[in-house]
Design an enzyme around this catalytic site. Sequence first.
Site, PDB file in Angstrom:
ATOM      1  N   ASP A 153       0.841  -1.195   0.000  1.00  0.00           N
ATOM      2  CA  ASP A 153       0.000   0.000   0.000  1.00  0.00           C
ATOM      3  C   ASP A 153       0.885   1.258   0.000  1.00  0.00           C
ATOM      4  O   ASP A 153       1.820   1.362   0.805  1.00  0.00           O
ATOM      5  CB  ASP A 153      -0.881  -0.038   1.261  1.00  0.00           C
ATOM      6  CG  ASP A 153      -1.936   1.048   1.281  1.00  0.00           C
ATOM      7  OD1 ASP A 153      -2.378   1.474   0.198  1.00  0.00           O
ATOM      8  OD2 ASP A 153      -2.336   1.463   2.391  1.00  0.00           O
ATOM      9  N   HIS A 154       0.595   2.196  -0.899  1.00  0.00           N
ATOM     10  CA  HIS A 154       1.333   3.455  -0.998  1.00  0.00           C
ATOM     11  C   HIS A 154       2.849   3.278  -1.096  1.00  0.00           C
ATOM     12  O   HIS A 154       3.604   3.907  -0.348  1.00  0.00           O
ATOM     13  CB  HIS A 154       1.000   4.391   0.172  1.00  0.00           C
ATOM     14  CG  HIS A 154      -0.384   4.951   0.113  1.00  0.00           C
ATOM     15  ND1 HIS A 154      -0.758   5.921  -0.796  1.00  0.00           N
ATOM     16  CD2 HIS A 154      -1.496   4.664   0.819  1.00  0.00           C
ATOM     17  CE1 HIS A 154      -2.036   6.205  -0.631  1.00  0.00           C
ATOM     18  NE2 HIS A 154      -2.519   5.449   0.334  1.00  0.00           N
ATOM     19  N   HIS A 214      -7.959   9.919   4.463  1.00  0.00           N
ATOM     20  CA  HIS A 214      -7.286   8.945   5.314  1.00  0.00           C
ATOM     21  C   HIS A 214      -7.525   9.309   6.775  1.00  0.00           C
ATOM     22  O   HIS A 214      -7.590  10.474   7.126  1.00  0.00           O
ATOM     23  CB  HIS A 214      -5.772   8.961   5.055  1.00  0.00           C
ATOM     24  CG  HIS A 214      -5.370   8.373   3.734  1.00  0.00           C
ATOM     25  ND1 HIS A 214      -4.669   9.076   2.790  1.00  0.00           N
ATOM     26  CD2 HIS A 214      -5.567   7.141   3.221  1.00  0.00           C
ATOM     27  CE1 HIS A 214      -4.436   8.286   1.744  1.00  0.00           C
ATOM     28  NE2 HIS A 214      -4.980   7.110   1.977  1.00  0.00           N
ATOM     29  N   GLY A 215      -7.635   8.291   7.623  1.00  0.00           N
ATOM     30  CA  GLY A 215      -7.739   8.549   9.059  1.00  0.00           C
ATOM     31  C   GLY A 215      -9.174   8.631   9.547  1.00  0.00           C
ATOM     32  O   GLY A 215     -10.106   8.239   8.864  1.00  0.00           O
ATOM     33  N   SER A 237     -12.642   3.543   5.810  1.00  0.00           N
ATOM     34  CA  SER A 237     -13.351   3.174   7.046  1.00  0.00           C
ATOM     35  C   SER A 237     -14.029   4.408   7.602  1.00  0.00           C
ATOM     36  O   SER A 237     -13.598   5.532   7.364  1.00  0.00           O
ATOM     37  CB  SER A 237     -12.394   2.530   8.058  1.00  0.00           C
ATOM     38  OG  SER A 237     -11.376   3.397   8.449  1.00  0.00           O
ATOM     39  N   ASN A 292     -10.070   0.332   0.935  1.00  0.00           N
ATOM     40  CA  ASN A 292      -9.012   0.287   1.937  1.00  0.00           C
ATOM     41  C   ASN A 292      -9.608   0.677   3.287  1.00  0.00           C
ATOM     42  O   ASN A 292     -10.104   1.787   3.464  1.00  0.00           O
ATOM     43  CB  ASN A 292      -7.891   1.270   1.584  1.00  0.00           C
ATOM     44  CG  ASN A 292      -7.067   0.793   0.408  1.00  0.00           C
ATOM     45  OD1 ASN A 292      -7.452  -0.129  -0.293  1.00  0.00           O
ATOM     46  ND2 ASN A 292      -5.935   1.436   0.191  1.00  0.00           N
TER      47      ASN A 292
HETATM   48 ZN   LIG Z   1      -4.425   5.247   1.084  1.00  0.00          ZN
END
Ligand SMILES: [Zn+2]
Length: 298
Positions: A81-82, A188-189, A219, A238
């Site tokens: 990932d990344h 993200h987060g 999420s 993801n």
């Molecule tokens: Zn990502």
Amino acid sequence: MLVTLRELLTKADAGNYAVGAFNSPTLESARAAMEAAEELQAPVILSHAEVHNEIVPLEVMGPILVDFAKKASVPVAVHLDHGSHLEIVKQAIEIGFSSVMIDASQMSYEENVRTVKEVVQYAHQHGVSVEAELGVLTSSGIGGEETKGGNAIPLNEPEDYYTDPVLAKDFVERTGIDALAASFGTVHGIYITEPNLDFERLRSIYGNIQRPVVMHGGSGLSREDYVKAIRCGVRKINYYSYAAKAGAHAIKAYIDQTANLFYHDFTVVAKEAIKNDVKKAVEIFTLQGGANSEEGRI
Ligand SMILES: [Zn+2]
């Protein structure tokens, strides 16, 4: 069994569902995702984010993830990932990963194309799938540090960082990637404000590229948003921050209630909590296939 991302997502595309990709920077998180997938008999993606090398290096965790995938009764892709450069991509492929993401989204468009093309050439020669990113996925600043640098710059207008559907078509055609990480409102987060996703943009991107779209920062959304996103072409989601949070909260509750504390017991408590959270995600992403529009945040 270990399969490529392309194989997993081709099936997801045909079945109109998404496969969850779960970052696994601890043995507990890897086991939780694997047990959830086995119990539900659903495909899954085990991911190692380059930035998590600070928690556990790729060379330590990677072989474990590949081993889990090979022994699984369900199809599993093991994914970087990344990844920020070709060298780590090569390292992941050497370990046995079946999928890699190269994130050159911070570069200029032409540099992004050039970098991704080089990775696609190498990875495809080795039978490995490639995901790349166009547009910028921002971070809420709470958790979600799987990307390196870049996201600290405040971006005001969505047009500044959301994926352009026309450019996306050009990007996919020129690079030959297997899946595209697109920016359309997720971060993200942990979400600080209510997410507001641009589904029309997502629909255009998917229509233009004719490839699976990947949702990062997946999420913490409502069930309804997941369902809509899947209907608009998202095939890989993801999912990490909220599962990690669930594990932490379970440990805190355990500490508050338990007199004699032993570290090894924390890992059991965390694994169960993460597994339960992952199972809820897999049920929505994969098993319901976007069929259930019932409200509910997971
Ligand atoms: Zn990502």
